[in-house]
Design an enzyme around this catalytic site. Structure first.
Site, PDB file in Angstrom:
ATOM      1  N   ASP A  62     -21.511  -2.763 -10.664  1.00 50.20           N
ATOM      2  CA  ASP A  62     -20.635  -2.474  -9.528  1.00 50.20           C
ATOM      3  C   ASP A  62     -20.581  -3.759  -8.714  1.00 50.20           C
ATOM      4  O   ASP A  62     -21.577  -4.148  -8.101  1.00 50.20           O
ATOM      5  CB  ASP A  62     -21.215  -1.328  -8.692  1.00 50.20           C
ATOM      6  CG  ASP A  62     -20.376  -1.024  -7.451  1.00 50.20           C
ATOM      7  OD1 ASP A  62     -19.380  -1.746  -7.210  1.00 50.20           O
ATOM      8  OD2 ASP A  62     -20.722  -0.078  -6.727  1.00 50.20           O
ATOM      9  N   ASN A  89     -12.834  -9.599 -14.110  1.00 52.39           N
ATOM     10  CA  ASN A  89     -11.615  -8.792 -14.126  1.00 52.39           C
ATOM     11  C   ASN A  89     -11.625  -7.680 -13.074  1.00 52.39           C
ATOM     12  O   ASN A  89     -10.571  -7.234 -12.643  1.00 52.39           O
ATOM     13  CB  ASN A  89     -11.445  -8.181 -15.525  1.00 52.39           C
ATOM     14  CG  ASN A  89     -10.378  -7.100 -15.546  1.00 52.39           C
ATOM     15  OD1 ASN A  89      -9.188  -7.384 -15.506  1.00 52.39           O
ATOM     16  ND2 ASN A  89     -10.795  -5.843 -15.598  1.00 52.39           N
ATOM     17  N   VAL A  96       1.392   1.413  -3.516  1.00 58.03           N
ATOM     18  CA  VAL A  96       2.386   0.970  -2.536  1.00 58.03           C
ATOM     19  C   VAL A  96       2.590   2.025  -1.437  1.00 58.03           C
ATOM     20  O   VAL A  96       2.727   1.706  -0.261  1.00 58.03           O
ATOM     21  CB  VAL A  96       3.734   0.671  -3.238  1.00 58.03           C
ATOM     22  CG1 VAL A  96       4.798   0.297  -2.209  1.00 58.03           C
ATOM     23  CG2 VAL A  96       3.550  -0.472  -4.229  1.00 58.03           C
ATOM     24  N   SER A 139      -3.693 -12.927  -9.891  1.00 58.92           N
ATOM     25  CA  SER A 139      -2.435 -12.190 -10.020  1.00 58.92           C
ATOM     26  C   SER A 139      -1.274 -13.081  -9.618  1.00 58.92           C
ATOM     27  O   SER A 139      -1.430 -13.990  -8.797  1.00 58.92           O
ATOM     28  CB  SER A 139      -2.469 -10.968  -9.098  1.00 58.92           C
ATOM     29  OG  SER A 139      -1.175 -10.426  -8.946  1.00 58.92           O
ATOM     30  N   TYR A 193      -3.639  -7.020  -1.000  1.00 67.57           N
ATOM     31  CA  TYR A 193      -3.896  -7.382  -2.401  1.00 67.57           C
ATOM     32  C   TYR A 193      -3.533  -8.850  -2.646  1.00 67.57           C
ATOM     33  O   TYR A 193      -4.299  -9.604  -3.255  1.00 67.57           O
ATOM     34  CB  TYR A 193      -3.087  -6.470  -3.332  1.00 67.57           C
ATOM     35  CG  TYR A 193      -3.356  -6.697  -4.797  1.00 67.57           C
ATOM     36  CD1 TYR A 193      -4.530  -6.238  -5.381  1.00 67.57           C
ATOM     37  CD2 TYR A 193      -2.442  -7.370  -5.601  1.00 67.57           C
ATOM     38  CE1 TYR A 193      -4.789  -6.447  -6.728  1.00 67.57           C
ATOM     39  CE2 TYR A 193      -2.694  -7.575  -6.948  1.00 67.57           C
ATOM     40  CZ  TYR A 193      -3.874  -7.111  -7.504  1.00 67.57           C
ATOM     41  OH  TYR A 193      -4.129  -7.326  -8.845  1.00 67.57           O
ATOM     42  N   GLY A 194      -2.372  -9.247  -2.131  1.00 63.95           N
ATOM     43  CA  GLY A 194      -1.922 -10.630  -2.296  1.00 63.95           C
ATOM     44  C   GLY A 194      -2.902 -11.631  -1.705  1.00 63.95           C
ATOM     45  O   GLY A 194      -3.244 -12.635  -2.330  1.00 63.95           O
ATOM     46  N   VAL A 230       1.364  -5.323 -15.758  1.00 63.35           N
ATOM     47  CA  VAL A 230       0.815  -4.583 -16.889  1.00 63.35           C
ATOM     48  C   VAL A 230       0.734  -3.091 -16.582  1.00 63.35           C
ATOM     49  O   VAL A 230       0.348  -2.697 -15.478  1.00 63.35           O
ATOM     50  CB  VAL A 230      -0.585  -5.127 -17.245  1.00 63.35           C
ATOM     51  CG1 VAL A 230      -1.166  -4.382 -18.435  1.00 63.35           C
ATOM     52  CG2 VAL A 230      -0.509  -6.619 -17.542  1.00 63.35           C
TER      53      VAL A 230
END
Length: 276
Positions: A62, A89, A96, A139, A193-194, A230
């Site tokens: 974790d 990963n 959203v 990403s 996230y960005g 993906v």
């Protein structure tokens, strides 16, 4: 102690992580560890791959839990004396349409995607063996989010001299600005996230620079990559790539030949170095 080479993939009980483990089981000449937070899910994923005739191994991890990271570190050190391939990963993303307040999304997303990944690197990078490979899964959103930062922030994130401490301060500031609801005024894009993935890409650039300074003769290659859009639980069913296609670039970077001296410290998409 085993002389067998070893590869570790974080957050790999499903999605892109599972596809990376599957590909490494077929191509990596050694032991491949599938890791997940939840041992049951991890063991189920291992069983699934075993039915395909593959032989992954399992270890709990974790990345939000420092004790868990250190338990994995000690296990790998004792059993293998180090690591040959590390694929970071593990990550999370809010949907959203999630109704969680932005401040909560910022804190939770950064905790795992940036701070968790950084903790894994802090504990496991010292174990990397010569000619090892480290792949930090970032990403394409990191590049688009970078473009939506203020000029001042862009300059800092593109700097070739930014330190890990300075990056940590910036990531911490984003969370604090989000809590005060002043993040946009302070020059941040409206995507937790960005920003978390800007952190992963910039961290990769810093780590590669440190490897050059401290372990130049070890030929360790470390890169950030974008798997693409993906079809996973995270990205949803409309995405254009299968998990197997998403795994292609991370696996390519994980299996660079020992003769390769590049890419290193780069942001890679579709097996191609992208400008940052």
């Amino acid at each position: 102690m085993s002389n067998v080479p070893v590869a570790v993939v974080t957050g790999s009980n499903k999605g892109i992580g599972l596809a990376i483990v599957r590909a490494l089981c077929k191509q990596f000449p050694g032991d491949v560890y599938l890791t997940s937070r939840d041992p049951q899910r991890g063991q189920a994923a291992v069983a699934q791959l075993q039915q395909e005739g593959l032989k992954p191994l399992f270890h709990q991890l974790d990345i939000d839990d420092l004790q868990s990271i250190r338990a994995l570190r000690d296990f790998l050190k004792d059993k293998y004396g180090g690591i040959n391939v590390l694929v970071n990963n593990a990550g999370i993303a809010f949907k959203v349409n999630d109704t969680a307040p932005f401040a909560v999304q910022a804190e939770v997303t950064l905790k795992t995607n940036f701070f968790g990944t950084r903790n894994v690197c802090t504990e496991l990078l010292p174990l990397m063996k010569p000619y090892g490979e480290v792949v930090n899964v970032s990403s394409m959103v990191s590049a688009s989010a970078l473009g939506r930062c203020s000029q001042q922030l862009q300059q800092k994130f593109r700097s070739d001299t930014i330190t890990e401490e300075e990056l940590v301060q910036l990531m911490t500031k984003f969370v604090e600005d989000a809590k005060k609801n002043i993040h946009e005024k302070e020059g941040w894009p409206n995507t937790a996230y960005g920003v978390s993935k800007i952190g992963v890409t910039v961290l990769s650039r810093i780590q590669a620079r440190l490897l050059n300074e401290q372990r130049k003769g070890d030929h360790i290659l470390l890169n950030a990559c974008c798997p693409g859009w993906v079809r996973t639980d995270m990205a949803g069913p409309k995405a254009t790539k299968s998990p197997e296609e998403g795994a292609e670039t991370p696996v390519y970077l994980a299996l660079l030949p020992s003769s390769a001296d590049a890419p290193h410290g780069q942001y890679v998409s579709e097996k191609t170095v992208q400008p940052w």
